[in-house]
Design a protein around this motif. Sequence first.
Motif, PDB file in Angstrom:
ATOM      1  N   PRO A  25       1.696  87.820  90.317  1.00  0.00           N
ATOM      2  CA  PRO A  25       2.136  87.611  91.696  1.00  0.00           C
ATOM      3  C   PRO A  25       2.178  86.143  92.124  1.00  0.00           C
ATOM      4  O   PRO A  25       3.022  85.769  92.943  1.00  0.00           O
ATOM      5  CB  PRO A  25       1.107  88.400  92.520  1.00  0.00           C
ATOM      6  CG  PRO A  25       0.580  89.433  91.588  1.00  0.00           C
ATOM      7  CD  PRO A  25       0.603  88.794  90.225  1.00  0.00           C
ATOM      8  N   ARG A  26       1.302  85.309  91.583  1.00  0.00           N
ATOM      9  CA  ARG A  26       1.342  83.876  91.921  1.00  0.00           C
ATOM     10  C   ARG A  26       2.654  83.247  91.489  1.00  0.00           C
ATOM     11  O   ARG A  26       3.237  82.430  92.211  1.00  0.00           O
ATOM     12  CB  ARG A  26       0.175  83.123  91.270  1.00  0.00           C
ATOM     13  CG  ARG A  26      -1.104  83.222  92.056  1.00  0.00           C
ATOM     14  CD  ARG A  26      -2.243  82.427  91.476  1.00  0.00           C
ATOM     15  NE  ARG A  26      -1.903  81.052  91.131  1.00  0.00           N
ATOM     16  CZ  ARG A  26      -2.533  80.361  90.180  1.00  0.00           C
ATOM     17  NH1 ARG A  26      -3.515  80.910  89.491  1.00  0.00           N
ATOM     18  NH2 ARG A  26      -2.184  79.126  89.922  1.00  0.00           N
ATOM     19  N   VAL A  27       3.125  83.605  90.309  1.00  0.00           N
ATOM     20  CA  VAL A  27       4.402  83.078  89.821  1.00  0.00           C
ATOM     21  C   VAL A  27       5.534  83.597  90.690  1.00  0.00           C
ATOM     22  O   VAL A  27       6.433  82.844  91.076  1.00  0.00           O
ATOM     23  CB  VAL A  27       4.627  83.453  88.337  1.00  0.00           C
ATOM     24  CG1 VAL A  27       6.003  83.021  87.867  1.00  0.00           C
ATOM     25  CG2 VAL A  27       3.538  82.836  87.465  1.00  0.00           C
TER      26      VAL A  27
ATOM     27  N   ALA B 185      21.157  91.115  84.143  1.00  0.00           N
ATOM     28  CA  ALA B 185      20.282  90.281  83.308  1.00  0.00           C
ATOM     29  C   ALA B 185      20.104  88.932  83.993  1.00  0.00           C
ATOM     30  O   ALA B 185      21.051  88.358  84.524  1.00  0.00           O
ATOM     31  CB  ALA B 185      20.885  90.097  81.925  1.00  0.00           C
ATOM     32  N   ILE B 186      18.865  88.440  83.974  1.00  0.00           N
ATOM     33  CA  ILE B 186      18.533  87.165  84.600  1.00  0.00           C
ATOM     34  C   ILE B 186      17.872  86.296  83.546  1.00  0.00           C
ATOM     35  O   ILE B 186      16.885  86.703  82.926  1.00  0.00           O
ATOM     36  CB  ILE B 186      17.586  87.363  85.797  1.00  0.00           C
ATOM     37  CG1 ILE B 186      18.236  88.293  86.839  1.00  0.00           C
ATOM     38  CG2 ILE B 186      17.214  86.016  86.420  1.00  0.00           C
ATOM     39  CD1 ILE B 186      17.313  88.703  87.971  1.00  0.00           C
ATOM     40  N   GLY B 187      18.442  85.093  83.345  1.00  0.00           N
ATOM     41  CA  GLY B 187      17.914  84.208  82.316  1.00  0.00           C
ATOM     42  C   GLY B 187      17.556  82.835  82.834  1.00  0.00           C
ATOM     43  O   GLY B 187      18.234  82.288  83.702  1.00  0.00           O
ATOM     44  N   CYS B 188      16.480  82.290  82.306  1.00  0.00           N
ATOM     45  CA  CYS B 188      16.102  80.900  82.546  1.00  0.00           C
ATOM     46  C   CYS B 188      15.903  80.273  81.169  1.00  0.00           C
ATOM     47  O   CYS B 188      16.255  80.873  80.156  1.00  0.00           O
ATOM     48  CB  CYS B 188      14.862  80.791  83.432  1.00  0.00           C
ATOM     49  SG  CYS B 188      13.341  81.455  82.729  1.00  0.00           S
ATOM     50  N   ALA B 189      15.340  79.102  81.107  1.00  0.00           N
ATOM     51  CA  ALA B 189      15.205  78.417  79.814  1.00  0.00           C
ATOM     52  C   ALA B 189      14.382  79.237  78.820  1.00  0.00           C
ATOM     53  O   ALA B 189      14.860  79.597  77.755  1.00  0.00           O
ATOM     54  CB  ALA B 189      14.604  77.031  80.011  1.00  0.00           C
ATOM     55  N   GLY B 190      13.128  79.545  79.171  1.00  0.00           N
ATOM     56  CA  GLY B 190      12.258  80.236  78.234  1.00  0.00           C
ATOM     57  C   GLY B 190      12.003  81.697  78.526  1.00  0.00           C
ATOM     58  O   GLY B 190      11.477  82.414  77.684  1.00  0.00           O
ATOM     59  N   GLY B 191      12.318  82.155  79.736  1.00  0.00           N
ATOM     60  CA  GLY B 191      12.128  83.552  80.087  1.00  0.00           C
ATOM     61  C   GLY B 191      10.736  83.921  80.562  1.00  0.00           C
ATOM     62  O   GLY B 191      10.470  85.085  80.835  1.00  0.00           O
ATOM     63  N   ARG B 192       9.830  82.950  80.687  1.00  0.00           N
ATOM     64  CA  ARG B 192       8.439  83.240  81.073  1.00  0.00           C
ATOM     65  C   ARG B 192       8.187  83.211  82.565  1.00  0.00           C
ATOM     66  O   ARG B 192       7.321  83.929  83.056  1.00  0.00           O
ATOM     67  CB  ARG B 192       7.482  82.229  80.438  1.00  0.00           C
ATOM     68  CG  ARG B 192       7.096  82.572  79.046  1.00  0.00           C
ATOM     69  CD  ARG B 192       6.043  81.634  78.519  1.00  0.00           C
ATOM     70  NE  ARG B 192       4.830  81.582  79.304  1.00  0.00           N
ATOM     71  CZ  ARG B 192       3.806  82.429  79.186  1.00  0.00           C
ATOM     72  NH1 ARG B 192       3.884  83.411  78.329  1.00  0.00           N
ATOM     73  NH2 ARG B 192       2.731  82.286  79.926  1.00  0.00           N
ATOM     74  N   HIS B 193       8.886  82.364  83.304  1.00  0.00           N
ATOM     75  CA  HIS B 193       8.533  82.158  84.706  1.00  0.00           C
ATOM     76  C   HIS B 193       9.630  82.614  85.666  1.00  0.00           C
ATOM     77  O   HIS B 193       9.515  83.660  86.290  1.00  0.00           O
ATOM     78  CB  HIS B 193       8.184  80.682  84.946  1.00  0.00           C
ATOM     79  CG  HIS B 193       7.019  80.224  84.154  1.00  0.00           C
ATOM     80  ND1 HIS B 193       7.160  79.474  83.017  1.00  0.00           N
ATOM     81  CD2 HIS B 193       5.691  80.429  84.316  1.00  0.00           C
ATOM     82  CE1 HIS B 193       5.952  79.235  82.504  1.00  0.00           C
ATOM     83  NE2 HIS B 193       5.045  79.806  83.278  1.00  0.00           N
ATOM     84  N   ARG B 194      10.685  81.817  85.804  1.00  0.00           N
ATOM     85  CA  ARG B 194      11.717  82.088  86.806  1.00  0.00           C
ATOM     86  C   ARG B 194      12.436  83.404  86.574  1.00  0.00           C
ATOM     87  O   ARG B 194      12.564  84.227  87.484  1.00  0.00           O
ATOM     88  CB  ARG B 194      12.728  80.941  86.868  1.00  0.00           C
ATOM     89  CG  ARG B 194      12.163  79.690  87.501  1.00  0.00           C
ATOM     90  CD  ARG B 194      13.096  78.531  87.337  1.00  0.00           C
ATOM     91  NE  ARG B 194      13.104  78.135  85.927  1.00  0.00           N
ATOM     92  CZ  ARG B 194      14.023  77.381  85.370  1.00  0.00           C
ATOM     93  NH1 ARG B 194      15.026  76.930  86.074  1.00  0.00           N
ATOM     94  NH2 ARG B 194      13.948  77.050  84.099  1.00  0.00           N
ATOM     95  N   ALA B 195      12.939  83.631  85.375  1.00  0.00           N
ATOM     96  CA  ALA B 195      13.722  84.846  85.107  1.00  0.00           C
ATOM     97  C   ALA B 195      12.871  86.103  85.260  1.00  0.00           C
ATOM     98  O   ALA B 195      13.277  87.065  85.913  1.00  0.00           O
ATOM     99  CB  ALA B 195      14.342  84.790  83.715  1.00  0.00           C
TER     100      ALA B 195
END
Length: 145
Positions: free
Chosen positions: A54-56, A87-97
């Motif tokens: 939830p913090r992210v 589908a939602i993508g960011c650079a690494g897939g860990r945070h934003r996406a």
Amino acid sequence: MRPIRLTSFGYLHLPTSPDGSPVPPAADRIEDVRDRLRDPAAARDILDLDGLNPRVQDVVLATPGARELLANLAAYADLPAGPSRIAIGCAGGRHRASGLTELLARELRARGRAVEVEHLHVHLPRVLKTPAGAHTANTEQETPR
């Protein structure tokens, strides 16, 4: 109404086509947030977490443009002949996406939609970009800056 499938991913983890461009997962709409929803100052406190936390999600939602994008994606999903996959993508897939995917899933469920969520790369180590290229980071050995 059929369920909608939401997928988060990281562009840096995708296979590439013969021309070297990343091949994202199949979807009716692919939202690239690599150059959006960036707030490096706020992100420093969440680097060791992922978008399931939830913090992210709070940091992602507080980023300029995030609420508008979330509203746009939810409205798109509600179209009468709406999509079956986003589908939602960011650079690494860990945070934003992954964070945005979780927020969208929550919003759609609140609207009564059945939602299936798949996070392709949220479990992988953070990707660091250096002049020599991208590599993964062992977050347990990193020190905050």
